[in-house]
Design an enzyme around this catalytic site. Structure first.
Site, PDB file in Angstrom:
ATOM      1  CE  LYS A   1      -3.343   5.010   1.081  1.00  0.00           C
ATOM      2  NZ  LYS A   1      -2.315   4.568   1.096  1.00  0.00           N
TER       3      LYS A   1
ATOM      4  CG  HIS B   1      -4.467   9.912   0.854  1.00  0.00           C
ATOM      5  ND1 HIS B   1      -2.999   9.948   0.618  1.00  0.00           N
ATOM      6  CD2 HIS B   1      -4.507   9.429   1.911  1.00  0.00           C
ATOM      7  CE1 HIS B   1      -2.329   9.710   1.521  1.00  0.00           C
ATOM      8  NE2 HIS B   1      -3.126   9.059   2.678  1.00  0.00           N
TER       9      HIS B   1
ATOM     10  CE  LYS C   1       7.515   3.302   8.565  1.00  0.00           C
ATOM     11  NZ  LYS C   1       8.045   4.020   9.577  1.00  0.00           N
TER      12      LYS C   1
ATOM     13  CG  ASP D   1      -1.723   1.340   1.215  1.00  0.00           C
ATOM     14  OD1 ASP D   1      -3.029   1.289   0.830  1.00  0.00           O
ATOM     15  OD2 ASP D   1      -1.217   2.284   1.598  1.00  0.00           O
TER      16      ASP D   1
ATOM     17  CG  ASN E   1       4.405  -6.826  11.965  1.00  0.00           C
ATOM     18  OD1 ASN E   1       4.263  -6.921  13.063  1.00  0.00           O
ATOM     19  ND2 ASN E   1       4.693  -5.597  11.340  1.00  0.00           N
TER      20      ASN E   1
ATOM     21  CE1 TYR F   1       1.067   7.817   2.609  1.00  0.00           C
ATOM     22  CE2 TYR F   1       1.396   5.748   1.796  1.00  0.00           C
ATOM     23  CZ  TYR F   1       0.394   6.640   2.504  1.00  0.00           C
ATOM     24  OH  TYR F   1      -0.501   6.165   3.410  1.00  0.00           O
TER      25      TYR F   1
END
Length: 285
Positions: A82, A115, A237, A52, A247, A57
């Site tokens: 996004k 976004h 993240k 993602d 994770n 970013y």
């Protein structure tokens, strides 16, 4: 590394006709451009199949480079990006989508999100019409939104030809968003949780630590398992190779009803990020 001998989570969640998203992916918010390629390459080697990113970013190019370097077939990796706030509007959204594809080196996105609702601009409604066009043309497999509040979703439900497949929002045990979650279930809009660990703050809560000890898992695994059992798509993240493994490694245990209720009870409205009712930064540098 995980203390629990479990297999990586590989569940996929249907979000639109013919479209399934891996339930656990990698978010790359705040990973700087010159670091994102090796992190994503490591994630893909670890077993992640969902990445993602976002135009804001400024690391889409690195994500694309990692996808190519991995050697994985394109259809094995689910890619989300996004739209920046400053690129909302019908024509500008279409241009921005093309720019994201160019930076990523892809011919289509799996999921494209508005976004933020960006209320001061008043453009998200016409932006959604552009998204519907992209979806109809096939350059996006699924379309959705991020940070939308119940009032935005209700308006979309009354006016849109295509409902969002996903609403990606800040959601973690101390910020559960119960009203929003209930509405999304009613409308059939999948919840995708960013900052799913409360940016680490939720991991030091005694209830989380207690459940982790009882399960022989880490606090992060317990919170991610809580998300999974609630049906959330989740995108933690990290840049740590060990935490990438940790994770993803949440499929070998389940929380019982008492443990789920104990984590549910942590909700305190602890929002970390911006307020969607007012956040209107252009995101263009």
């Amino acid at each position: 590394m995980s203390a629990v001998p479990v297999a990586p989570l590989t569940v996929r969640v249907p979000i639109a006709e013919g479209v399934e998203i891996p339930q656990l992916g990698l978010g790359v918010f705040q990973i700087v451009p010159d670091q994102v390629q090796p992190v994503v390459e490591q994630a893909l080697a670890t077993g992640y199949r969902h990445v993602d990113t976002a135009a804001a970013y400024n690391n889409e190019a690195g994500v694309g480079a990692a996808l190519r370097a991995s050697g994985l077939p394109r259809d094995e990796v689910f890619v989300t990006s996004k739209l920046r706030n400053g690129e909302q509007g019908y024509d500008s959204a279409l241009r921005a989508h093309a720019d994201s594809l160019e930076r990523l080196g892809l011919d289509r996105l799996d999921l494209f999100l508005i976004h933020w609702p960006n209320p001061s601009a008043g453009l998200w409604q016409e932006t959604w019409r552009a998204f519907e066009r992209l979806h109809e043309e096939g350059s996006v497999r699924a379309i959705g939104v991020s940070n939308f509040l119940p009032e935005h979703l209700r308006e979309l439900a009354a006016t849109a030809h295509v409902l969002p497949a996903v609403n990606q929002v800040e959601l973690h045990p101390t910020h559960r968003r119960a009203e929003l979650a209930a509405l999304q279930r009613e409308l059939g809009i999948t919840i995708e949780a960013y900052s799913p660990l409360g940016q680490g703050a939720d991991l030091a809560i005694p209830a989380v630590e207690d459940v982790a000890r009882a399960r022989g898992a880490t606090p992060a695994q317990v919170v991610l398992r809580w998300h999974v059992q609630h049906g959330h798509v989740v995108i933690p993240k990290t840049t740590s190779p060990a935490r990438l493994v940790e994770n993803l490694d949440v499929d070998g245990f389940a929380l019982d009803a008492t443990e789920m209720a104990r984590l549910d009870a942590l909700d305190a409205g602890n929002r970390i990020g911006g307020d969607p009712a007012t956040f209107s930064i252009s995101q263009i540098r």
